[in-house]
Scaffold this motif. Structure first.
Motif, PDB file in Angstrom:
ATOM      1  N   ASP A   1     -13.532 -37.399 -30.543  1.00 42.89           N
ATOM      2  CA  ASP A   1     -13.204 -37.617 -29.137  1.00 42.89           C
ATOM      3  C   ASP A   1     -11.717 -37.434 -28.835  1.00 42.89           C
ATOM      4  O   ASP A   1     -11.350 -36.688 -27.939  1.00 42.89           O
ATOM      5  N   VAL A   2     -10.864 -38.106 -29.571  1.00 44.22           N
ATOM      6  CA  VAL A   2      -9.435 -38.127 -29.253  1.00 44.22           C
ATOM      7  C   VAL A   2      -8.740 -36.853 -29.701  1.00 44.22           C
ATOM      8  O   VAL A   2      -7.962 -36.262 -28.939  1.00 44.22           O
ATOM      9  N   ARG A   3      -9.002 -36.404 -30.900  1.00 46.33           N
ATOM     10  CA  ARG A   3      -8.322 -35.215 -31.431  1.00 46.33           C
ATOM     11  C   ARG A   3      -8.492 -33.985 -30.543  1.00 46.33           C
ATOM     12  O   ARG A   3      -7.506 -33.312 -30.226  1.00 46.33           O
ATOM     13  N   PRO A   4      -9.713 -33.647 -30.095  1.00 46.91           N
ATOM     14  CA  PRO A   4      -9.834 -32.489 -29.202  1.00 46.91           C
ATOM     15  C   PRO A   4      -9.142 -32.691 -27.852  1.00 46.91           C
ATOM     16  O   PRO A   4      -8.670 -31.732 -27.244  1.00 46.91           O
ATOM     17  N   ALA A   5      -9.067 -33.932 -27.395  1.00 47.94           N
ATOM     18  CA  ALA A   5      -8.430 -34.195 -26.109  1.00 47.94           C
ATOM     19  C   ALA A   5      -6.910 -34.049 -26.177  1.00 47.94           C
ATOM     20  O   ALA A   5      -6.287 -33.595 -25.216  1.00 47.94           O
TER      21      ALA A   5
ATOM     22  N   PHE B   1      -1.148 -38.362 -26.121  1.00 45.05           N
ATOM     23  CA  PHE B   1      -2.234 -39.320 -25.942  1.00 45.05           C
ATOM     24  C   PHE B   1      -2.321 -39.788 -24.497  1.00 45.05           C
ATOM     25  O   PHE B   1      -3.408 -39.841 -23.924  1.00 45.05           O
ATOM     26  N   THR B   2      -1.198 -40.112 -23.913  1.00 42.34           N
ATOM     27  CA  THR B   2      -1.221 -40.560 -22.516  1.00 42.34           C
ATOM     28  C   THR B   2      -1.511 -39.399 -21.572  1.00 42.34           C
ATOM     29  O   THR B   2      -2.173 -39.579 -20.559  1.00 42.34           O
ATOM     30  N   SER B   3      -1.034 -38.209 -21.896  1.00 42.96           N
ATOM     31  CA  SER B   3      -1.319 -37.031 -21.066  1.00 42.96           C
ATOM     32  C   SER B   3      -2.806 -36.691 -21.077  1.00 42.96           C
ATOM     33  O   SER B   3      -3.342 -36.204 -20.084  1.00 42.96           O
ATOM     34  N   ALA B   4      -3.464 -36.926 -22.186  1.00 43.33           N
ATOM     35  CA  ALA B   4      -4.887 -36.623 -22.302  1.00 43.33           C
ATOM     36  C   ALA B   4      -5.764 -37.722 -21.724  1.00 43.33           C
ATOM     37  O   ALA B   4      -6.979 -37.586 -21.676  1.00 43.33           O
TER      38      ALA B   4
ATOM     39  N   ALA C   1     -15.603 -45.615 -41.222  1.00 47.21           N
ATOM     40  CA  ALA C   1     -15.932 -44.227 -40.897  1.00 47.21           C
ATOM     41  C   ALA C   1     -16.097 -44.050 -39.393  1.00 47.21           C
ATOM     42  O   ALA C   1     -15.718 -43.012 -38.840  1.00 47.21           O
ATOM     43  N   VAL C   2     -16.611 -45.052 -38.715  1.00 43.54           N
ATOM     44  CA  VAL C   2     -16.799 -44.967 -37.260  1.00 43.54           C
ATOM     45  C   VAL C   2     -15.455 -44.800 -36.563  1.00 43.54           C
ATOM     46  O   VAL C   2     -15.316 -43.960 -35.664  1.00 43.54           O
ATOM     47  N   GLY C   3     -14.441 -45.563 -36.961  1.00 46.69           N
ATOM     48  CA  GLY C   3     -13.113 -45.438 -36.355  1.00 46.69           C
ATOM     49  C   GLY C   3     -12.534 -44.043 -36.527  1.00 46.69           C
ATOM     50  O   GLY C   3     -11.991 -43.454 -35.591  1.00 46.69           O
ATOM     51  N   ALA C   4     -12.660 -43.496 -37.719  1.00 52.14           N
ATOM     52  CA  ALA C   4     -12.132 -42.155 -37.984  1.00 52.14           C
ATOM     53  C   ALA C   4     -12.931 -41.086 -37.249  1.00 52.14           C
ATOM     54  O   ALA C   4     -12.356 -40.135 -36.705  1.00 52.14           O
ATOM     55  N   ILE C   5     -14.246 -41.251 -37.194  1.00 53.44           N
ATOM     56  CA  ILE C   5     -15.081 -40.256 -36.520  1.00 53.44           C
ATOM     57  C   ILE C   5     -14.816 -40.248 -35.018  1.00 53.44           C
ATOM     58  O   ILE C   5     -14.740 -39.185 -34.399  1.00 53.44           O
ATOM     59  N   VAL C   6     -14.655 -41.414 -34.424  1.00 57.12           N
ATOM     60  CA  VAL C   6     -14.351 -41.467 -32.985  1.00 57.12           C
ATOM     61  C   VAL C   6     -13.034 -40.759 -32.712  1.00 57.12           C
ATOM     62  O   VAL C   6     -12.922 -39.994 -31.752  1.00 57.12           O
ATOM     63  N   TYR C   7     -12.029 -40.983 -33.565  1.00 57.52           N
ATOM     64  CA  TYR C   7     -10.758 -40.289 -33.364  1.00 57.52           C
ATOM     65  C   TYR C   7     -10.941 -38.780 -33.497  1.00 57.52           C
ATOM     66  O   TYR C   7     -10.476 -38.015 -32.651  1.00 57.52           O
ATOM     67  N   LEU C   8     -11.613 -38.336 -34.557  1.00 59.95           N
ATOM     68  CA  LEU C   8     -11.731 -36.905 -34.820  1.00 59.95           C
ATOM     69  C   LEU C   8     -12.616 -36.169 -33.811  1.00 59.95           C
ATOM     70  O   LEU C   8     -12.363 -35.015 -33.492  1.00 59.95           O
TER      71      LEU C   8
END
Length: 111
Positions: free
Chosen positions: A88-92, A36-39, A79-86
């Motif tokens: 934006d964050v997950r691919p990063a 997470f910090t590396s991304a 759903a917004v919290g999970a969608i933002v993670y999936l």
């Protein structure tokens, strides 16, 4: 008859939101904290709190026979919290996650 179909669709919609949140939570738990910090994203603890609360709220928003039917509109916010993670964050963080399994010349992307 129409009312039963509407209730069923309503239930399926909120179950899908809950399943989405659970998927995001399981994926988050499998990622190492350093990814997470590396991304350049926030910490794993921050995203754990966001997705964990989203999952709990999504469960509470499910209609009464299964969940608690607690303020159903909050299920949409969950759903917004999970969608933002999936999205934006997950691919990063994916490139920083160590993959297990055989890596040979025959595997796709093997080095």
């Amino acid at each position: 008859m129409v009312i039963r179909i509407q209730v069923l669709l309503y239930l399926l919609f909120y179950l899908a939101i809950f399943a989405l949140c659970v998927w995001a939570l399981i994926d988050l738990l499998r990622r190492p904290p350093a990814a997470f910090t590396s991304a350049g994203k926030r910490t794993k603890g921050f995203w754990g709190a966001v997705v964990g609360v989203s999952t709990a709220v999504a469960f509470m928003a499910i209609p009464a026979p299964i969940g608690l039917n607690f303020l159903p509109f909050l299920g949409l916010l969950a759903a917004v919290g999970a969608i933002v993670y999936l999205v934006d964050v997950r691919p990063a963080v994916a490139p920083y996650t160590r993959r297990r399994g055989p890596r040979g010349p025959s595997s796709p992307g093997g080095w």
